[in-house]
Design an enzyme around this catalytic site. Sequence first.
Site, PDB file in Angstrom:
ATOM      1  N   SER A 148       0.842  -1.206   0.000  1.00 48.73           N
ATOM      2  CA  SER A 148       0.000   0.000   0.000  1.00 48.73           C
ATOM      3  C   SER A 148       0.867   1.241   0.000  1.00 48.73           C
ATOM      4  CB  SER A 148      -0.861  -0.010   1.277  1.00 48.73           C
ATOM      5  OG  SER A 148      -1.385   1.273   1.566  1.00 48.73           O
ATOM      6  N   TYR A 161      -3.545  -0.048   9.954  1.00 48.07           N
ATOM      7  CA  TYR A 161      -3.359  -0.432   8.551  1.00 48.07           C
ATOM      8  C   TYR A 161      -1.933  -0.115   8.108  1.00 48.07           C
ATOM      9  CZ  TYR A 161      -4.550  -0.574   3.539  1.00 48.07           C
ATOM     10  OH  TYR A 161      -4.603  -0.861   2.184  1.00 48.07           O
TER      11      TYR A 161
HETATM   12  P1  NAP Z   1     -11.925  -4.934  -0.641  1.00 46.61           P
HETATM   13  O1  NAP Z   1     -12.718  -4.424  -1.779  1.00 46.61           O
HETATM   14  O2  NAP Z   1     -12.315  -4.614   0.762  1.00 46.61           O
HETATM   15  O3  NAP Z   1     -11.750  -6.548  -0.784  1.00 46.61           O
HETATM   16  C1  NAP Z   1     -11.006  -7.208   0.193  1.00 46.61           C
HETATM   17  C2  NAP Z   1     -11.346  -8.669   0.075  1.00 46.61           C
HETATM   18  O4  NAP Z   1     -10.674  -9.399   1.113  1.00 46.61           O
HETATM   19  C3  NAP Z   1     -12.843  -8.910   0.257  1.00 46.61           C
HETATM   20  O5  NAP Z   1     -13.293  -9.923  -0.625  1.00 46.61           O
HETATM   21  C4  NAP Z   1     -12.904  -9.400   1.697  1.00 46.61           C
HETATM   22  O6  NAP Z   1     -14.024 -10.187   1.989  1.00 46.61           O
HETATM   23  C5  NAP Z   1     -11.634 -10.226   1.760  1.00 46.61           C
HETATM   24  N1  NAP Z   1     -11.281 -10.527   3.145  1.00 46.61           N
HETATM   25  C6  NAP Z   1     -11.239  -9.663   4.187  1.00 46.61           C
HETATM   26  N2  NAP Z   1     -10.895 -10.322   5.305  1.00 46.61           N
HETATM   27  C7  NAP Z   1     -10.706 -11.630   4.964  1.00 46.61           C
HETATM   28  C8  NAP Z   1     -10.339 -12.812   5.683  1.00 46.61           C
HETATM   29  N3  NAP Z   1     -10.101 -12.790   6.992  1.00 46.61           N
HETATM   30  N4  NAP Z   1     -10.259 -13.979   4.996  1.00 46.61           N
HETATM   31  C9  NAP Z   1     -10.513 -14.026   3.663  1.00 46.61           C
HETATM   32  N5  NAP Z   1     -10.869 -12.945   2.915  1.00 46.61           N
HETATM   33  C10 NAP Z   1     -10.952 -11.757   3.575  1.00 46.61           C
HETATM   34  O7  NAP Z   1     -10.431  -4.420  -0.787  1.00 46.61           O
HETATM   35  P2  NAP Z   1      -9.621  -3.953  -2.081  1.00 46.61           P
HETATM   36  O8  NAP Z   1      -9.693  -2.482  -2.200  1.00 46.61           O
HETATM   37  O9  NAP Z   1      -9.948  -4.827  -3.241  1.00 46.61           O
HETATM   38  O10 NAP Z   1      -8.164  -4.277  -1.541  1.00 46.61           O
HETATM   39  C11 NAP Z   1      -7.560  -5.546  -1.733  1.00 46.61           C
HETATM   40  C12 NAP Z   1      -6.180  -5.440  -1.137  1.00 46.61           C
HETATM   41  O11 NAP Z   1      -5.510  -4.301  -1.695  1.00 46.61           O
HETATM   42  C13 NAP Z   1      -6.175  -5.218   0.372  1.00 46.61           C
HETATM   43  O12 NAP Z   1      -5.074  -5.890   0.954  1.00 46.61           O
HETATM   44  C14 NAP Z   1      -5.973  -3.699   0.505  1.00 46.61           C
HETATM   45  O13 NAP Z   1      -5.373  -3.368   1.739  1.00 46.61           O
HETATM   46  C15 NAP Z   1      -5.054  -3.438  -0.635  1.00 46.61           C
HETATM   47  N6  NAP Z   1      -5.015  -2.072  -1.153  1.00 46.61           N
HETATM   48  C16 NAP Z   1      -6.159  -1.464  -1.570  1.00 46.61           C
HETATM   49  C17 NAP Z   1      -6.050  -0.168  -2.121  1.00 46.61           C
HETATM   50  C18 NAP Z   1      -7.243   0.597  -2.614  1.00 46.61           C
HETATM   51  O14 NAP Z   1      -7.081   1.815  -2.855  1.00 46.61           O
HETATM   52  N7  NAP Z   1      -8.388  -0.036  -2.788  1.00 46.61           N
HETATM   53  C19 NAP Z   1      -4.810   0.440  -2.242  1.00 46.61           C
HETATM   54  C20 NAP Z   1      -3.674  -0.222  -1.758  1.00 46.61           C
HETATM   55  C21 NAP Z   1      -3.794  -1.494  -1.238  1.00 46.61           C
HETATM   56  P3  NAP Z   1     -15.243  -9.469   2.791  1.00 46.61           P
HETATM   57  O15 NAP Z   1     -16.027  -8.754   1.732  1.00 46.61           O
HETATM   58  O16 NAP Z   1     -15.963 -10.595   3.452  1.00 46.61           O
HETATM   59  O17 NAP Z   1     -14.617  -8.506   3.783  1.00 46.61           O
HETATM   60  C1  GCO Z   2      -6.955   5.202   3.150  1.00 48.22           C
HETATM   61  C2  GCO Z   2      -7.062   4.285   1.970  1.00 48.22           C
HETATM   62  C3  GCO Z   2      -5.705   3.737   1.624  1.00 48.22           C
HETATM   63  C4  GCO Z   2      -5.821   2.795   0.465  1.00 48.22           C
HETATM   64  C5  GCO Z   2      -4.501   2.258   0.061  1.00 48.22           C
HETATM   65  C6  GCO Z   2      -3.540   3.320  -0.403  1.00 48.22           C
HETATM   66  O1  GCO Z   2      -7.877   5.214   3.970  1.00 48.22           O
HETATM   67  O2  GCO Z   2      -5.934   5.906   3.210  1.00 48.22           O
HETATM   68  O3  GCO Z   2      -7.974   3.235   2.232  1.00 48.22           O
HETATM   69  O4  GCO Z   2      -5.151   3.097   2.720  1.00 48.22           O
HETATM   70  O5  GCO Z   2      -6.637   1.712   0.788  1.00 48.22           O
HETATM   71  O6  GCO Z   2      -3.936   1.448   1.026  1.00 48.22           O
HETATM   72  O7  GCO Z   2      -2.428   2.684  -0.980  1.00 48.22           O
END
Ligand code: NAP
Ligand code: GCO
Length: 268
Positions: A148, A161
Amino acid sequence: MDSYIKNFSLEGKVALVTGASYGIGFAIASGMAAAGAKIVFNDIKQELVDKGLAAYKEAGIDAKGYVCDVTNEEAVQAMVKQIEEEVGVIDILVNNAGIIKRIPMCEMTAEQFRQVIDVDLNAPFIVSKAVIPSMIKKGHGKIINICSMMSELGRETVSAYAAAKGGLKMLTRNICSEYGEYNIQCNGIGPGYIETPQTAPLREIQPDGSRHPFDQFIIAKTPAARWGKTEDLVGPAVFLASDASNFVNGHVLYVDGGILAYIGKQPQ
Ligand code: NAP
Ligand code: GCO
């Protein structure tokens, strides 16, 4: 196919993407399928797995889904064993499952802090530990940890986080250090701000019809002047999952539109 293109193929490989019913995980899994991988994924509830299976089927992808809480080591070990029996040894692991709790640190309970660390840091350890032995036996493996911006930067309300994602960057480097000699490459992808359900609260249109203040902030902090889309992560993920990256190890590839390089646009 020219040899350098073949190096990007995932033909014959089994890829496990955790938490991949939707969002970033679903996009990465779909891209890996397009590159030839057999996709297996898990989610925490059967209804989510079913939702994911329907979405993969609609995309023409014959994925297999498993119900498994990635924080439960016994359940993860059983899932990996079942995948190896039903599909094959996991060649590619994407530790994608993750949660966030946006709470000012001094208002966050220790239990809430632990819950985020459990999913975002302990679980990648648990799932990586479950797949590495077979990768060693097979003579190769790819682990991709979804880090992230918060692997590098802090901000208000995301202490747990950021601690987890910072730790995940170092876990990535340590798996590289400990298992690189077995031809296992462990790298991270650091997405910028991506349009998914996880960031939806930061993009809500305000009662007066204006964009969310944080939405405007991210646009000013991103040279690309836009939020990322899950598709923006697919090429980097396929690269890190393929033979094209066999000498890339312990690296976090930031796919952020330039956020980490940019001081931010001057307010008009
Ligand atoms: P999301 O839409 O919240 O999807 C996360 C997925 O993980 C959901 O399917 C969730 O299921 C599942 N999950 C959560 N806890 C779990 C557990 N204990 N066991 C199995 N599955 C679990 O998140 P996203 O935005 O796609 O993010 C995916 C990854 O990218 C995460 O690691 C997040 O930190 C990272 N990330 C996201 C962003 C962003 O801007 N979106 C940026 C940087 C990094 P439920 O629906 O049941 O919770
Ligand atoms: C926040 C956002 C971020 C993104 C991502 C950025 O609240 O700042 O959720 O944490 O999820 O991780 O890279």
